[in-house]
Design an enzyme around this catalytic site. Structure first.
Site, short mmCIF file in Angstrom:
data_model
loop_
_atom_site.label_atom_id
_atom_site.label_comp_id
_atom_site.label_asym_id
_atom_site.label_seq_id
_atom_site.Cartn_x
_atom_site.Cartn_y
_atom_site.Cartn_z
CE LYS A 22 -1.76 1.52 3.97
NZ LYS A 22 -1.43 2.90 4.35
CG ASN A 23 2.18 2.69 3.54
OD1 ASN A 23 1.05 3.05 3.23
ND2 ASN A 23 2.53 2.42 4.78
CB CYS A 120 -4.58 11.10 11.44
SG CYS A 120 -4.32 9.34 11.46
NE ARG A 125 -0.06 10.27 9.96
CZ ARG A 125 -0.45 9.21 9.24
NH1 ARG A 125 -1.62 8.65 9.48
NH2 ARG A 125 0.31 8.73 8.29
CG ASP A 308 3.03 1.54 9.65
OD1 ASP A 308 3.28 1.80 8.46
OD2 ASP A 308 2.65 2.40 10.47
NE ARG A 400 -7.77 4.34 5.29
CZ ARG A 400 -7.47 5.57 5.72
NH1 ARG A 400 -8.04 6.02 6.83
NH2 ARG A 400 -6.60 6.30 5.06
#
Ligand code: EPZ
Length: 423
Positions: A22-23, A120, A125, A308, A400
């Site tokens: 994803k990132n 968030c 952030r 993460d 997500r």
């Protein structure tokens, strides 16, 4: 709205394939804006966040779609000269990574109007470092009505020194510097594998980047770039999550396509906890010990232990022998999973940005609620071990960043399914 329903206790065994990252996919899709024509990306994970980035690009006038008909993991982004360089609040508020269009737009079209992402669940952030970097390349930046207005006839190479190590900040400025006139030196950069991957794609488009993956990146600006075809690298965080699933269930799993070099810090901690980790057959195998041992975790920037993976390791420490001290140093509010783990019987005390986890013999199933992406993964991992039934609601958080995680776990032997939750 969906929820995940599971019964714990099954040992996980077999092989599972990791999806694309994803990132890496998010900045790489945005980078297509830097060249006229159609770029093709393979191994793009089918995630809500990817769908949002495609929508942001379509809103600007790009052709941006997933080729569902032919290959489900392929996305095409078509860019022509008629782009409205704007990312609206309605989309940016749902996914802050939409801000990754800012650098490419101002570099390629000389202006951009991008909504400020706002706060968030896991922290404030801010994007001050993104803006600092673009200003250092000569962009004129104004904040009006909740939008960043950036303008520059032609960006000019310069020196960017980040005060804070930022992943998307490094990516945004990198995507601007490739079309800036002259040389740019970026210092105190983030070193995540996703940044190396973005630089790999940009260099395939004709950019001249050196040093990605280190804290100093040098860019020689070029006149123009060409569209690209590229397969996105595997998701190291999904891979790490699946390795923890093997460990917490007492199983033995081969996580295919996982790249050991991207997971050193995570594998070190799993080994310290007693697991046997081996690189084999284009992946990583994790074999759980009879008894897990508590370890301490401190999250830092890559190549340190990734924030993460903090929530997932915390779930594992809940059922490990001993006491584990977990320090979260990247985000100021990333312990939202703790009260939910308490509901499953975990023994966790929070002191500021440190959590002290005392391992317990048993967790017991209960209804719990996901609060953010990685928190949802930690609840599912704990549910794999908890006796009885666990229902995880608000799984839109999970979608997500994980491509059908419950199906992958079910294929490994977990008693898990997705159901429509009554409103
Ligand atoms: C990226 O977010 C990832 N997201 C995050 O993954 C990940 O947690 C994070 O990097 C850290 O590894 C994507 O790549 C899309 P940062 P990013 O800028 O770039 C502060 C997931 O679960 N900061 O590196 O937004 C910031 O507040 C997500 O997949 C500033 O102060 O994170 C934080 O404390 C969650 N000013 C720290 O730096 C800035 O301008 C690191 O944030 C930018 C950041």
């Amino acid at each position: 709205m969906d929820k995940i329903v599971m019964k714990g206790g099954a040992e996980l065994h077999g092989e599972v394939v990791v999806s694309g990252a994803k990132n890496a996919a998010l900045p790489i899709l945005a980078s297509a804006l830097l060249a006229d024509g159609t770029s093709t990306f393979r191994n793009v994970p089918d995630l809500a966040d990817v769908a949002t980035m495609l929508k942001v690009l379509r809103t600007m006038g790009c052709g941006a779609e997933r080729l569902t008909a032919r290959k489900k993991d392929v996305c095409e982004v078509g860019v022509n000269g008629h782009i409205t360089p704007e990312a609206p609040y309605d989309l940016v508020k749902t996914m802050r990574a939409s801000v990754l269009v800012l650098g490419p737009l101002v570099a390629r079209f000389g202006r951009a109007r991008v909504s400020m992402p706002g706060g968030c669940a896991i922290g404030a952030r801010p994007i001050d470092q993104h803006l600092k970097g673009l200003k250092a390349l000569g962009a004129d930046i104004h904040l009006t009505e909740g939008y960043v207005e950036a303008r520059a006839k032609q960006l000019k190479g310069g020196t960017v020194n980040f005060d804070v190590i930022t992943v998307t900040g490094t990516e945004n400025v990198l995507m601007a510097a490739v079309l800036a006139k002259g040389r740019t030196i970026m210092e105190n950069c983030a070193r995540e594998p996703e940044i190396e991957e973005l630089a790999r794609v940009l260099n395939k488009m004709g950019a001249r980047i050196e040093g990605a993956g280190t804290s100093v990146i040098t860019v020689e600006g070029v006149e123009g770039l060409k569209p690209v075809e590229h397969a996105i690298l595997p998701d190291r965080i999904e891979a790490g999550t699946l390795l923890v699933a093997a460990a917490i269930s007492g199983g033995n799993v081969l996580v295919k396509h996982a790249v050991p070099e991207h997971l050193d810090a995570v594998m070190d901690k799993l080994r310290e906890a007693g697991c046997t980790l081996t690189a084999e057959a284009g992946g990583i195998r994790c074999k759980a010990p009879r008894t897990l041992t508590s370890v301490n975790i401190t999250t830092t920037e890559h190549p340190g232990f990734p924030t993460d993976m903090q929530a997932q390791l915390m779930a594992l420490m809940c059922v490990s022998q001993g006491t584990s001290v977990i320090s979260e140093n990247i985000f100021e509010n990333r312990f939202m999973h703790v009260p939910e783990l308490h509901r499953l019987g975990a023994d966790i005390t929070i002191q500021g940005h440190t959590a002290v986890v005392k391992g317990v013999k048993h967790l017991s199933g209960a209804p719990v609620m996901a609060t953010d992406l990685r928190a949802s993964a930690s609840l599912i991992l704990a549910g794999l071990r908890a006796e009885g039934r666990t229902d995880v609601s608000r799984v839109y958080h999970l979608d997500r960043g994980y491509e059908r995680l419950e199906r992958k776990l079910r294929a490994l032997g977990a008693d898990i399914r997705r159901v429509k939750a009554k409103a």
